[in-house]
Design an enzyme around this catalytic site. Sequence first.
Site, short mmCIF file in Angstrom:
data_model
loop_
_atom_site.label_atom_id
_atom_site.label_comp_id
_atom_site.label_asym_id
_atom_site.label_seq_id
_atom_site.Cartn_x
_atom_site.Cartn_y
_atom_site.Cartn_z
N GLY A 24 0.80 -1.22 0.00
CA GLY A 24 0.00 0.00 0.00
C GLY A 24 0.83 1.27 0.00
N SER A 25 0.41 2.29 -0.75
CA SER A 25 1.22 3.49 -0.92
C SER A 25 0.43 4.58 -1.64
CB SER A 25 2.48 3.13 -1.71
OG SER A 25 2.12 2.35 -2.83
N ARG A 26 1.17 5.61 -2.08
CA ARG A 26 0.51 6.73 -2.74
C ARG A 26 1.51 7.49 -3.61
NH1 ARG A 26 -1.71 11.49 1.33
NH2 ARG A 26 -0.84 13.25 0.24
#
Length: 216
Positions: A184-186
């Site tokens: 998960g990240s952005r």
Amino acid sequence: MKLHREGTSILIGCLVLFAVITVALGYYLPSYGILLSLPFWILFGFIVWFFRNPIRETDSSENCIIAPVDGKVVVLEEVYEPEILKEKCIQLSIFMTPLNVHVTRYPVNGKVTFSKYHPGKFLVAFHPKSSELNERTTVVVQTKNNTKVVFRQIAGAVARRIVNYSKEDDKAVAGQEYGFIKFGSRVDIYLPLGTQIDVKIGDITKGGIQKIGELK
């Protein structure tokens, strides 16, 4: 299905480990071994799915801004960017869950003029301060009309490794891969004021394919 090279060592390691566990369970618990090993192979299937790297053809004009990742638009606002631009601009942030494709792609065409890794914390990627405090990379592409576009890979609470292949003087091609974030990240993009934005908060983006805006 094409798999990303960043997953090779993890997939091989998991395959060997889960195979050993399966054999051991089958040997010591012949009646239940196969059933007990099933969750490991479901997990392996998820890991394979996570490292998928779909081939995508980008069709864009010189000033198009292409979605750098698959995900959900969580920030779209005017901010002050203190590291590179040192002026007000538009921040557009896309959040990825572990189910999204995690290949990161150039959002615009041009030349890489800056690329840097920043160590940091591992706040949840949608935290307002994650852009400033989390482990991240900063890449700057200067377009043909001398516009600087800044974008960052940002680690989340689960993501613990960011891979950035960009180097200064590289040619940036919109939609072309430049990195990968594990789990998960952005990704944040900083665009000049007045840029045409074609998405809104809550929209789902398709990396490397979808036009999300256009530079003026």
